[in-house]
Design a protein around this motif. Structure first.
Motif, PDB file in Angstrom:
ATOM      1  N   GLU A  63      17.167  51.158  25.769  1.00 46.85           N
ATOM      2  CA  GLU A  63      16.479  49.900  26.044  1.00 46.85           C
ATOM      3  C   GLU A  63      15.535  50.029  27.231  1.00 46.85           C
ATOM      4  OE1 GLU A  63      19.726  47.162  26.417  1.00 46.85           O
ATOM      5  OE2 GLU A  63      19.939  46.945  24.244  1.00 46.85           O
ATOM      6  N   LYS A  64      15.928  50.804  28.232  1.00 47.30           N
ATOM      7  CA  LYS A  64      15.051  51.009  29.391  1.00 47.30           C
ATOM      8  C   LYS A  64      13.791  51.766  28.969  1.00 47.30           C
ATOM      9  CE  LYS A  64      14.925  52.692  34.125  1.00 47.30           C
ATOM     10  NZ  LYS A  64      15.686  53.304  35.224  1.00 47.30           N
ATOM     11  N   SER A  67      11.624  49.400  26.965  1.00 48.75           N
ATOM     12  CA  SER A  67      10.996  48.407  27.833  1.00 48.75           C
ATOM     13  C   SER A  67       9.779  48.981  28.557  1.00 48.75           C
ATOM     14  CB  SER A  67      12.027  47.900  28.842  1.00 48.75           C
ATOM     15  OG  SER A  67      11.444  46.981  29.721  1.00 48.75           O
ATOM     16  N   GLN A  90      11.027  50.607  18.357  1.00 55.59           N
ATOM     17  CA  GLN A  90      12.073  49.592  18.277  1.00 55.59           C
ATOM     18  C   GLN A  90      12.999  49.877  17.098  1.00 55.59           C
ATOM     19  OE1 GLN A  90      10.639  45.532  17.941  1.00 55.59           O
ATOM     20  NE2 GLN A  90      12.615  44.814  17.213  1.00 55.59           N
ATOM     21  N   LEU A 103      13.394  42.272  26.306  1.00 55.99           N
ATOM     22  CA  LEU A 103      13.054  43.473  27.068  1.00 55.99           C
ATOM     23  C   LEU A 103      11.578  43.524  27.441  1.00 55.99           C
ATOM     24  CD1 LEU A 103      15.114  46.113  25.060  1.00 55.99           C
ATOM     25  CD2 LEU A 103      15.592  45.311  27.398  1.00 55.99           C
ATOM     26  N   MET A 104      10.729  42.877  26.644  1.00 56.10           N
ATOM     27  CA  MET A 104       9.297  42.931  26.908  1.00 56.10           C
ATOM     28  C   MET A 104       8.829  41.851  27.889  1.00 56.10           C
ATOM     29  SD  MET A 104       7.526  44.128  23.353  1.00 56.10           S
ATOM     30  CE  MET A 104       8.389  43.139  22.162  1.00 56.10           C
TER      31      MET A 104
END
Length: 105
Positions: A63-64, A67, A90, A103-104
Motif C-alpha cells: 500500500e505504501k 500510494s 492497484q 491511499l491517494m
C-alpha cells in the motif's frame, strides 16, 4: 513477482526516497508491459487470470508503494506514470477501489 520484492527495498528504512520508489515501480510496470506484449504475440488466443502479487511483502508495504506511485501520477509531466499504470498496479497489488481512494488522498 520477485521484481516487486526488489522494488520494495526503496520504501524501507529511514532514508527512503519517493522518486527512487517511483522509478523502481516504473521498471516493474515496463517489465509487465513487455511481458504482456510478448504473451500477446505468441499466445493471443489464450486467456489467463490477471497477474497478482503473491509474495511475502506485507500489505502495508504494498500500500505504501502504491500510494507513492499513485501520488506521483499527479506530478508526472512526461506521462510515465499514467492512470492506466496506476490502475494496473492497484490490480496487481490486490488493493480495493475504496482502499485505493483512501491511499491517494
Amino acid at each position: 513477482i520477485d521484481i516487486i520484492d526488489l522494488a520494495s527495498a526503496t520504501v524501507k528504512g529511514k532514508d527512503s526516497d519517493d522518486k527512487v520508489t517511483v522509478d523502481a515501480l516504473g521498471v516493474v510496470m515496463d517489465f509487465m508491459d513487455h511481458a504482456a506484449s510478448l504473451f500477446d504475440a505468441v499466445a493471443s488466443d489464450v486467456t489467463i487470470k490477471p497477474v497478482t502479487y503473491g509474495g511475502s511483502l506485507r500489505k502495508k508495504d504494498l500500500e505504501k508503494m502504491f500510494s507513492i506511485y499513485a501520488g506521483s501520477s499527479l506530478m508526472s509531466l512526461d506521462g510515465s506514470v499514467s492512470q492506466d499504470r496506476v490502475d494496473t498496479l492497484q490490480l496487481v497489488f490486490g488493493i480495493t477501489d475504496k482502499k485505493a481512494e483512501g491511499l491517494m488522498q
